[in-house]
Scaffold this motif. Structure first.
Motif, PDB file in Angstrom:
ATOM      1  N   TYR A  39     -16.648 -39.549 -31.137  1.00 38.08           N
ATOM      2  CA  TYR A  39     -17.819 -38.924 -30.423  1.00 38.08           C
ATOM      3  C   TYR A  39     -18.956 -38.883 -30.927  1.00 38.08           C
ATOM      4  N   ARG A  44     -18.220 -40.761 -25.989  1.00 44.60           N
ATOM      5  CA  ARG A  44     -17.010 -41.524 -26.736  1.00 44.60           C
ATOM      6  C   ARG A  44     -17.412 -42.805 -27.168  1.00 44.60           C
ATOM      7  N   TRP A  68     -12.077 -36.818 -33.073  1.00 40.95           N
ATOM      8  CA  TRP A  68     -11.338 -35.664 -32.427  1.00 40.95           C
ATOM      9  C   TRP A  68      -9.660 -36.355 -32.397  1.00 40.95           C
ATOM     10  N   ARG A 163     -10.381 -32.308 -22.338  1.00 44.24           N
ATOM     11  CA  ARG A 163     -11.143 -33.399 -23.151  1.00 44.24           C
ATOM     12  C   ARG A 163     -11.818 -34.125 -22.054  1.00 44.24           C
ATOM     13  N   GLU A 167     -15.956 -34.186 -22.000  1.00 47.35           N
ATOM     14  CA  GLU A 167     -16.728 -35.487 -21.837  1.00 47.35           C
ATOM     15  C   GLU A 167     -17.593 -35.766 -20.533  1.00 47.35           C
ATOM     16  N   VAL A 180     -15.546 -28.012 -29.362  1.00 46.75           N
ATOM     17  CA  VAL A 180     -14.091 -28.275 -28.830  1.00 46.75           C
ATOM     18  C   VAL A 180     -13.141 -27.082 -29.259  1.00 46.75           C
TER      19      VAL A 180
END
Length: 363
Positions: A39, A44, A68, A163, A167, A180
């Protein structure tokens, strides 16, 4: 089960978190690697190659973003490879492999190692003395300057939906690996809240049963079982308070200052769950005491009935015992009306005693 309880169960099943099916637990990246993503600025990025080494090289070459990596129950050999690549401490690696750790946050050589307990409510139609109510697992995370490695133990607690949610908010994900870690903690505590609300349904059902006319002496087993499951939930929730307080209050190089405010919010939610569990436990103690008192009263009622009938039976037993001694010179032995008179006296005496016990509530 009441209509309200059935509605609660139906809503729980309908709005339960979706399970991540897009990322299998086994992939070409490795036997335990679920995903490996880069990221940059919260977005991404596609990286050539599928290895963690390629992803880390891409991030460090650009000097921005982070990697990640998600793992599911990795073997020691698999995690050792990543430990050498990312510089993870051997003690933390050992804890991550063997699991069964208390919730904690520790720092090893500039890398944060966090352990969180996950919980899941086990659906059941009726709570019994052997029902499983709470299922637990573990989430672990290694948080570094440019990487985060998440490790999941157990059959639930998938991070796929988490996730996807992160995103969808790249501005939050752009704050780095600590974002995170916060999302994981928030996700876990939200599950605590959901499980605590679900346990309340079982608690309400037990309470209604104990104080209803259909109360059963076997309800004590159900109460003890729910107390055991509540203890399992408390073991997952209570130890997390101190790590979250440290993340929210103590400045850490690996935690973005803006993220610390989000950790304070998670700490508040955790305090709410802790208070809920404590109140449930107190209420269960009261319900158990009330149930035991009801059982004692019922046993006393049975003993009073047995005593009353024993007293009634004692009258003919005593009279028949006296006249059954077979002495030759006893009054009324040769009297013509002796037998019916004695039977009448026995009947009248038993009737009077029975009526007295009925009047006093013993029968």
């Amino acid at each position: 089960m009441s209509v309200i309880q059935r509605l609660r169960t139906a809503v729980r099943r309908t709005y339960r978190r979706t399970v991540d099916l897009s990322h299998p637990a086994r992939s070409p990246l490795g036997s335990a690697v679920v995903n490996c993503v880069v990221y940059v600025d919260g977005v991404r990025r596609t990286v050539r190659g599928a290895s963690a080494e390629d992803a880390l090289r891409y991030v460090r070459r650009g000097g921005d973003g982070f990697v990640w990596i998600g793992l599911h129950e990795p073997a020691e050999k698999e995690l050792t490879v990543l430990a050498e690549l990312f510089g993870l401490h051997p003690l933390a690696v050992e804890d991550a492999v063997h699991a069964h750790q208390r919730p904690k946050v520790e720092e090893y050589d500039g890398v944060l190692f966090a352990v969180l307990k996950t919980v899941r409510y086990v659906d059941h139609e009726v709570l019994t003395a052997t029902s499983e109510v709470v299922d637990t697992g573990e989430l672990m995370a290694f948080v570094g300057p440019d990487f985060v490695i998440t490790i999941r133990h157990g059959g639930h607690g998938s991070l796929g939906p988490l996730r996807e949610a992160l995103e969808a908010t790249p501005e939050q994900l752009a704050k780095g690996p600590s974002a995170v870690l916060h999302a994981m903690a928030d996700h876990v505590v939200d599950d605590y809240l959901a499980v605590a609300d679900a346990v309340q349904t079982d608690l309400d059902a037990i309470e209604n049963t104990v104080f209803s006319a259909q109360a059963d002496r076997g309800d004590a087993g159900r109460i003890y079982q729910l107390k055991r499951e509540l203890l399992e939930l408390r073991r997952a929730v209570a130890p997390l308070a101190r790590p979250l307080t440290e993340l929210a209050g103590r400045p850490m190089p690996l935690v973005d200052p803006e993220i610390r405010a989000y950790f304070r919010d998670v700490t508040d939610h955790l305090a709410r769950v802790t208070e809920q569990i404590a109140s449930y436990d107190t209420l269960l103690d009261s319900v158990l005491q009330a149930h035991l008192a009801q059982v004692t009263v019922a046993q006393n009622e049975d003993m009073r009935k047995i005593t009353a009938w024993a007293a009634i039976v004692a009258v003919p037993t005593m009279v028949c015992g006296v006249y059954g001694m077979n002495f030759e010179h006893m009054p009324e032995l040769r009297w013509t009306y002796g037998y019916p008179v004695v039977l009448g006296v026995i009947a009248v005496a038993c009737f009077v005693i029975h009526r007295g016990f009925r009047r006093n509530g013993w029968l």
